[in-house]
Design an enzyme around this catalytic site. Structure first.
Site, PDB file in Angstrom:
ATOM      1  N   ARG A 264      -0.240  14.893  13.033  1.00 28.16           N
ATOM      2  CA  ARG A 264       0.364  14.617  11.719  1.00 28.16           C
ATOM      3  C   ARG A 264       0.357  15.809  10.761  1.00 28.16           C
ATOM      4  O   ARG A 264      -0.326  15.816   9.739  1.00 28.16           O
ATOM      5  CB  ARG A 264      -0.322  13.416  11.064  1.00 28.16           C
TER       6      ARG A 264
ATOM      7  N   CYS B 253      -5.795  13.167  12.643  1.00 26.38           N
ATOM      8  CA  CYS B 253      -6.318  11.834  12.381  1.00 26.38           C
ATOM      9  C   CYS B 253      -6.240  11.062  13.679  1.00 26.38           C
ATOM     10  O   CYS B 253      -5.700  11.562  14.672  1.00 26.38           O
ATOM     11  CB  CYS B 253      -5.536  11.141  11.277  1.00 26.38           C
TER      12      CYS B 253
ATOM     13  N   ARG C 274      -8.782  -0.473   4.579  1.00 23.82           N
ATOM     14  CA  ARG C 274      -7.956   0.584   3.992  1.00 23.82           C
ATOM     15  C   ARG C 274      -6.592   0.031   3.604  1.00 23.82           C
ATOM     16  O   ARG C 274      -5.973   0.534   2.668  1.00 23.82           O
ATOM     17  CB  ARG C 274      -7.739   1.708   5.011  1.00 23.82           C
TER      18      ARG C 274
ATOM     19  N   ASP D  44       4.213   0.820  12.270  1.00 26.45           N
ATOM     20  CA  ASP D  44       3.081   0.110  11.678  1.00 26.45           C
ATOM     21  C   ASP D  44       3.000  -1.356  12.119  1.00 26.45           C
ATOM     22  O   ASP D  44       2.049  -2.051  11.761  1.00 26.45           O
ATOM     23  CB  ASP D  44       3.142   0.182  10.138  1.00 26.45           C
TER      24      ASP D  44
ATOM     25  N   LYS E  21       0.831  -1.211   0.000  1.00 25.20           N
ATOM     26  CA  LYS E  21       0.000   0.000   0.000  1.00 25.20           C
ATOM     27  C   LYS E  21       0.861   1.254   0.000  1.00 25.20           C
ATOM     28  O   LYS E  21       0.636   2.174  -0.788  1.00 25.20           O
ATOM     29  CB  LYS E  21      -0.895   0.006   1.246  1.00 25.20           C
ATOM     30  N   ASN E  22       1.854   1.302   0.893  1.00 22.88           N
ATOM     31  CA  ASN E  22       2.628   2.536   1.051  1.00 22.88           C
ATOM     32  C   ASN E  22       3.612   2.785  -0.093  1.00 22.88           C
ATOM     33  O   ASN E  22       4.234   3.840  -0.151  1.00 22.88           O
ATOM     34  CB  ASN E  22       3.359   2.554   2.394  1.00 22.88           C
TER      35      ASN E  22
HETATM   36  C1  UD1 Z   1       3.974   7.021   6.536  1.00 17.80           C
HETATM   37  C2  UD1 Z   1       3.187   5.767   6.270  1.00 17.80           C
HETATM   38  C3  UD1 Z   1       2.554   5.257   7.558  1.00 17.80           C
HETATM   39  C4  UD1 Z   1       3.619   5.097   8.648  1.00 17.80           C
HETATM   40  C5  UD1 Z   1       4.459   6.360   8.784  1.00 17.80           C
HETATM   41  C6  UD1 Z   1       5.630   6.182   9.722  1.00 17.80           C
HETATM   42  C7  UD1 Z   1       2.451   6.092   3.973  1.00 17.80           C
HETATM   43  C8  UD1 Z   1       1.326   6.366   3.038  1.00 17.80           C
HETATM   44  N1  UD1 Z   1       2.146   6.083   5.287  1.00 17.80           N
HETATM   45  O1  UD1 Z   1       3.085   8.011   6.999  1.00 17.80           O
HETATM   46  O2  UD1 Z   1       1.934   4.008   7.289  1.00 17.80           O
HETATM   47  O3  UD1 Z   1       2.991   4.828   9.872  1.00 17.80           O
HETATM   48  O4  UD1 Z   1       4.984   6.753   7.507  1.00 17.80           O
HETATM   49  O5  UD1 Z   1       6.438   5.151   9.295  1.00 17.80           O
HETATM   50  O6  UD1 Z   1       3.566   5.857   3.559  1.00 17.80           O
HETATM   51  N2  UD1 Z   1       5.680  14.938  10.715  1.00 17.80           N
HETATM   52  C9  UD1 Z   1       5.787  16.297  10.957  1.00 17.80           C
HETATM   53  N3  UD1 Z   1       5.746  17.151   9.886  1.00 17.80           N
HETATM   54  C10 UD1 Z   1       5.591  16.724   8.605  1.00 17.80           C
HETATM   55  C11 UD1 Z   1       5.492  15.343   8.368  1.00 17.80           C
HETATM   56  C12 UD1 Z   1       5.547  14.477   9.446  1.00 17.80           C
HETATM   57  O7  UD1 Z   1       5.901  16.727  12.104  1.00 17.80           O
HETATM   58  O8  UD1 Z   1       5.550  17.546   7.699  1.00 17.80           O
HETATM   59  C13 UD1 Z   1       5.737  13.993  11.854  1.00 17.80           C
HETATM   60  C14 UD1 Z   1       4.465  13.158  11.989  1.00 17.80           C
HETATM   61  O9  UD1 Z   1       3.478  13.827  12.737  1.00 17.80           O
HETATM   62  C15 UD1 Z   1       4.990  11.913  12.691  1.00 17.80           C
HETATM   63  C16 UD1 Z   1       6.394  11.748  12.105  1.00 17.80           C
HETATM   64  O10 UD1 Z   1       6.747  13.037  11.572  1.00 17.80           O
HETATM   65  O11 UD1 Z   1       5.085  12.122  14.062  1.00 17.80           O
HETATM   66  C17 UD1 Z   1       6.521  10.721  11.013  1.00 17.80           C
HETATM   67  O12 UD1 Z   1       5.498  10.910  10.072  1.00 17.80           O
HETATM   68  P1  UD1 Z   1       5.635  10.536   8.532  1.00 17.80           P
HETATM   69  O13 UD1 Z   1       6.846   9.718   8.303  1.00 17.80           O
HETATM   70  O14 UD1 Z   1       5.462  11.769   7.740  1.00 17.80           O
HETATM   71  O15 UD1 Z   1       4.349   9.622   8.322  1.00 17.80           O
HETATM   72  P2  UD1 Z   1       3.524   9.543   6.996  1.00 17.80           P
HETATM   73  O16 UD1 Z   1       4.423   9.787   5.851  1.00 17.80           O
HETATM   74  O17 UD1 Z   1       2.284  10.348   7.129  1.00 17.80           O
END
Ligand code: UD1
Length: 420
Positions: free
Chosen positions: A125, A120, A400, A308, A22-23
């Site tokens: 996030r 969420c 999902r 995850d 998925k990711n």
């Molecule tokens: C992706 C994965 C999700 C997984 C996560 C962490 C996908 C579609 N989803 O989510 O399944 O659980 O990585 O491995 O690939 N953050 C900020 N600012 C930002 C972006 C992130 O503060 O602009 C923080 C987030 O709140 C979180 C951390 O960074 O605490 C990691 O998040 P991130 O790696 O961005 O997760 P996703 O990419 O949303």
């Protein structure tokens, strides 16, 4: 609404095949916006999140279709020149990963308007790191009426140092940088296998990227990209969930498509807990212990233990022979499965970002509610081990990200059925 009934107490045995990741599918389909012709993606999992992204692409005027019938794991994406570069709130709020269209839209069309995802179930996030990256590449960013509006005639290469390691943030800025003018360096980049997969596909499109799989990506911008035909790698989190299903039932399961090099941190914890894991030509075979030994876990960015897989491991360790300590370092609110596991008899105490899981000899089946994707998987796993029947509601969370998990478990001897 669908529910899943699990009758516990059956040892899982046999062979099962992992679906596409998925990711990886989500950023790759978004990357389908970059080239001028039609791209073909194979082994695309049949999941609600993928359908949401395809719907979003079609809303913008992109030809994005899953082929019918037997070929439903093949998706074509063709973005013509005159599309509406806008992702509406109704779609983005159902799936945060919709923000992955921002980078490609900005790079190819010079403009994007995407709803801010908002909070969420597993935390705030934010997407500030994505926006910081686009701004560094010269985009003008405005936040208005809940939308991000980004513009740039042509992005310019720059050095971007992420303050935080972010998976979709790295992917989004990478997809923008491949069409920027000049050189970009992304520092403190995510190293997840799905980021590497995206870089591999972008390179097949003609992008110039070095350092994929490390924390520094070097990108030399090109002016156009060509379409690709690519089969998506297997889902390491689904693979991990199936390995834990074998482990928690004391079973013996061959998970085809599971790759040891993507699952190091999980495999070493499963071994510590008493599982025997063997690599085969096609995947990994896991034999579970009668009673797991307790182990401590800290979630971290790849190659650390994946957040995850945290909920699924917690279900497993809830029947261990002693106490385990689980620390969640990625998301601030990812213990919602705890209250549901407690309803099944688990002994878990949460303090801030740490959960102390005191193993109990038995879990008992109960009606439980899924609160997010991986939480729902953990409740099904607990149900496999529990005495009696577990009834999981809010199954849409599971759908999902898992393609027919109950059918795959049934194939291994579980009694897991979906009721409409
Ligand atoms: C992706 C994965 C999700 C997984 C996560 C962490 C996908 C579609 N989803 O989510 O399944 O659980 O990585 O491995 O690939 N953050 C900020 N600012 C930002 C972006 C992130 O503060 O602009 C923080 C987030 O709140 C979180 C951390 O960074 O605490 C990691 O998040 P991130 O790696 O961005 O997760 P996703 O990419 O949303």
């Amino acid at each position: 609404m669908d529910r899943i009934l699990v009758e516990g107490g059956r040892r899982l045995e046999g062979e099962v095949t992992v679906s596409g990741a998925k990711n990886a599918a989500l950023p790759l389909l978004a990357a389908g916006l970059l080239p001028e012709g039609p791209s073909t993606f194979r082994n695309v999992p049949d999941l609600a999140d993928v359908s949401t992204l395809l719907r979003l692409l079609r809303t913008m005027g992109v030809d994005a279709q899953r082929l019918p019938g037997e070929d439903r794991h093949v998706v074509r994406v063709h973005a013509v020149n005159g599309i509406t570069a806008e992702a509406p709130y109704e779609l983005v709020r159902t799936m945060r990963a919709s923000v992955l269209v921002l980078g490609p839209l900005l790079a190819r069309y010079g403009h994007a308007r995407v709803s801010l995802p908002g909070g969420c179930a597993i935390g705030a996030r934010p997407i500030d790191q994505h926006l910081k990256g686009f701004a560094a590449l010269g985009a003008e960013i405005q936040l208005e009426e809940g939308y991000v509006e980004a513009r740039a005639t042509r992005l310019r290469g720059a050095t971007v140092r992420f303050d935080k390691v972010t998976v979709t943030g790295t992917e989004n800025v990478l997809m923008a940088a491949v069409l920027a003018e000049g050189d970009t360096v992304l520092e403190n980049a995510a190293r997840e296998p799905e980021v590497e997969e995206l870089a591999r596909v972008l390179r097949a499109m003609g992008a110039q990227i070095e350092g994929a799989g490390t924390d520094t990506l070097h990108i030399h911008g090109v002016s156009r990209l060509r379409p690709v035909d690519h089969a998506i790698l297997p889902d390491r989190i689904e693979a991990g969930t199936l390995l834990v299903a074998a482990a928690i039932t004391g079973g013996d399961v061959h998970v085809r498509g599971a790759r040891a090099e993507h699952l190091d941190a999980l495999l070493s914890k499963l071994r510590e807990a008493g599982c025997s894991i063997a690599s085969t030509e096609a995947g990994l075979r896991c034999r579970g212990p009668e009673v797991p030994r307790p182990v401590d876990i800290q979630t971290n960015e790849h190659p650390g233990f994946p957040t995850d897989m945290q909920a699924q491991m917690m279900a497993f360790l809830s029947v261990a022979s002693g106490p385990s300590v689980i620390s969640e370092n990625i998301f601030e609110n990812r213990f919602m499965h705890v209250a549901e596991l407690q309803r099944m008899g688990a002994n878990i105490r949460v303090e801030g970002r740490t959960a102390v899981v005191k193993g109990v000899p038995h879990l008992s089946g109960a009606p439980v509610m899924a609160t997010d994707l991986r939480a729902s998987a953990s409740l099904i796993l607990a149900g496999l081990r529990a005495q009696g029947t577990t009834e999981l509601s809010r199954v849409y969370h599971l759908d999902r990200g898992y393609e027919k998990l109950e059918a795959k478990l049934s194939q291994l001897g579980a009694r897991a059925t979906r009721v409409k």
